[in-house]
Enzyme design. Structure first.
Site, PDB file in Angstrom:
ATOM      1  CD  GLU A 193      -3.074  -0.926   2.173  1.00 61.49           C
ATOM      2  OE1 GLU A 193      -2.933  -0.295   3.125  1.00 61.49           O
ATOM      3  OE2 GLU A 193      -4.107  -1.409   1.970  1.00 61.49           O
ATOM      4  CD  GLU A 214      -4.053  -6.336   2.315  1.00 66.64           C
ATOM      5  OE1 GLU A 214      -4.806  -5.148   2.973  1.00 66.64           O
ATOM      6  OE2 GLU A 214      -2.739  -5.893   2.525  1.00 66.64           O
TER       7      GLU A 214
HETATM    8  C1  BGP Z   1      -4.817  -2.900   4.801  1.00 65.27           C
HETATM    9  C2  BGP Z   1      -3.289  -3.404   5.170  1.00 65.27           C
HETATM   10  C3  BGP Z   1      -3.462  -4.806   5.907  1.00 65.27           C
HETATM   11  C4  BGP Z   1      -4.512  -5.033   6.652  1.00 65.27           C
HETATM   12  C5  BGP Z   1      -6.000  -4.315   6.042  1.00 65.27           C
HETATM   13  C6  BGP Z   1      -7.223  -4.370   7.074  1.00 65.27           C
HETATM   14  O1  BGP Z   1      -4.356  -1.504   4.908  1.00 65.27           O
HETATM   15  O2  BGP Z   1      -2.554  -3.716   4.087  1.00 65.27           O
HETATM   16  O3  BGP Z   1      -2.067  -4.791   6.597  1.00 65.27           O
HETATM   17  O4  BGP Z   1      -4.406  -4.757   8.019  1.00 65.27           O
HETATM   18  O5  BGP Z   1      -5.696  -3.097   5.589  1.00 65.27           O
HETATM   19  O6  BGP Z   1      -7.078  -3.176   7.794  1.00 65.27           O
HETATM   20  P1  BGP Z   1      -7.317  -3.490   9.490  1.00 65.27           P
HETATM   21  O7  BGP Z   1      -6.394  -4.345   9.904  1.00 65.27           O
HETATM   22  O8  BGP Z   1      -6.905  -2.069   9.961  1.00 65.27           O
HETATM   23  O9  BGP Z   1      -8.708  -3.628   9.707  1.00 65.27           O
END
Ligand code: BGP
Length: 490
Positions: A208, A389
């Site tokens: 990201e 993701e």
């Molecule tokens: C993205 C990241 C992940 C993951 C996901 C979910 O930004 O790449 O690492 O964490 O978000 O976000 P969160 O864990 O804050 O719910």
């Protein structure tokens, strides 16, 4: 867009799940690992931001400072991020993949995974980031993980830095604002590619990268936010990305290096043309990074913005030629939700969308966001795409040893349908889907365990208490069926 007739996925579609070392691995101070920037973050919640703890080496004073999007860390004079005795740091523990990797990989294999997204923790290989030689114990850990995956025929998709820059590089160099970090990353990439070229085909550079403006410290080790610092750090990351692709070609061209982008379709709140102009502007917050890392060029809209903001990049003669000649070969992206903007309220990053439901954490549940994103990115770059993701963070309840997470099955079913439509109706080339947090891990944003994404439940609470036992959820069996039927049984 025409409606779907049937769901079909390519035979070689890479079904799987995704994690990140700083949220999953644990072993935070074991095996010679150094601290990475996330290790000094406390847990938080929906209403309490994660705090970075610090120490003042002169006065021995200690304290906490909030991580706030697009703002600098409020650190007192002579203070620096550090671990404090008695505090709980979710990243140091994760959910202990470090000691349980065989058990977890067996669970992934039981679901039928073809691919397993994970990250190598940069600070486990170069604890301070600027050493000449890597930490052999760290390399051996990942050798063991890749060998375990190979036993089950599961291919790794490896993120080289998933918010895991060695803390020392941030403290001693200011993170990616310092050009020397390009060389440190190149050294790191050379070690990874040379060591694992026969075990890992798919690599992603920076998780990201477009989050750098929101979280400059976590994304790029940059403690002091400013448009200039973010632009300069991003430029050095672009150069490092191009050098990484070049290095990969020299060491083993059979490997592939992808970009990793956080993407959300942005909708204008009304049909007012002004809302559409703002929506395009917001989508460019992300697309700028893929224009450079995948398109191989700095787009005109960004050069104009830099001019307006007085941003002047420090570059070297080779930079733009490198960026042009060595773009990433595919795009891995995260997409969980969509956003809504209105020119009438430009200060609001996101307005409630009257057509969509939201998760308990206020994230829109948008069954079309994946198809929209796949079409936008494929039309723009014509390169293979991988959803690395996507998933639903939700509170789960254990009832007599079962977790009935129908809400997560419903969310993921819509995601799979959306991807199928992009493939079958729009002709988009999609490499795979690795659902986020296939096993419960700590949340990046809040540090909570409560925000669970997993198809496998982990018995641990927000303070790190619990047996860490793994329990298959209903969604585990659903996803197993989807993979076995190649997406035809949803
Ligand atoms: C993205 C990241 C992940 C993951 C996901 C979910 O930004 O790449 O690492 O964490 O978000 O976000 P969160 O864990 O804050 O719910």
């Amino acid at each position: 867009m025409t409606e779907r007739k049937a769901f079909r996925f390519p035979e070689n579609f890479l079904w799987g799940g995704a994690t990140a070392a700083n949220q999953y691995e644990g072993g935070g101070t074991e095996g010679g690992k150094g601290l990475s920037v996330c290790d000094v973050l406390t847990g938080g919640s929906r209403t309490r931001k994660r705090q970075m703890t610090w120490i003042n080496r002169v006065t021995d004073e200690t304290g906490y400072t909030e991580l706030r999007p697009r703002q600098s860390l409020a650190l007192p004079e002579n203070a620096e991020p550090a671990l404090l005795d008695g505090e709980y740091y979710p990243s140091l523990k994760g959910v202990d993949f470090y000691h349980r990797y065989k058990e977890d990989i067996a669970l992934a294999a039981e679901m039928g995974f073809k691919a397993f997204r994970m990250s190598v923790n940069w600070a486990r290989i170069f604890p301070q980031g600027d050493e000449e030689e890597p930490n052999e114990e760290g390399l051996q850990f990942y050798d063991a993980v890749f060998d375990e995956l190979k036993k089950y025929g599961i291919v790794p998709l490896v993120t080289m830095c998933h918010y895991e820059m060695p803390l020392s590089l941030s403290l001693n160099y200011g993170g990616w604002t310092d050009r020397r970090v390009v060389g440190f990353f190149e050294r790191y990439a050379r070690v990874l590619f040379t060591r694992y070229q026969k075990k890992v085909k798919y690599w992603l550079t920076f998780n990201e990268i477009d989050n750098i403006a929101n979280f400059p410290l976590i994304c790029a080790g940059v403690p002091e936010y400013s448009p200039q610092a973010v632009a300069q750090a991003a430029h050095h990351m672009f150069v490092a990305s191009a050098k990484t692709v070049k290095l990969k070609n020299e060491i083993n061209p059979d490997m592939m290096v992808g970009q990793m982008l956080a993407y959300m379709p942005v909708y204008g709140y009304s049909c007012s043309p002004k809302d559409q102009l703002l929506a395009i502007d917001r989508e460019r917050d992300a697309l700028f990074f893929s224009d450079v890392q995948v398109g191989g060029y700095y787009p005109a809209y960004k050069l104009k913005e830099y001019e307006r903001n007085g941003v002047v990049l420090k570059t070297e003669a080779e930079d733009f030629e490198l960026i042009r000649r060595y773009p990433c070969e595919f795009i891995g992206f995260s997409c969980y939700k969509s956003m809504c903007v209105s020119a009438g309220q430009p200060e609001k990053r996101n307005l409630k969308n009257p057509y969509l439901e939201e998760s308990e954490w206020g994230w829109t549940i948008d069954p079309d966001c994946l198809r929209l994103t796949l079409n936008e990115l494929y039309d723009r770059y014509r390169k293979p795409l991988w959803i690395v993701e996507n998933g639903l963070g939700a509170e789960d309840t254990v009832e007599n040893g079962k977790i009935h997470d129908q809400y997560r099955i419903d969310y993921l079913r819509d995601s799979v349908k959306s991807i199928a439509d992009a493939i079958n109706l729009d002709g988009v080339e999609v490499m795979g889907l690795t659902v986020w947090g296939w096993i419960d891990i700590i949340s990046a944003g809040t540090g909570e365990m409560k925000k669970r994404y997993g198809l496998v439940y982990v018995d641990m609470d927000d303070e790190g208490h619990g047996s860490l036992d793994r329990i298959r959820k209903d969604s585990f069996y659903w996803y197993q069926k989807v993979i076995r039927s190649e997406g035809t049984e949803l």
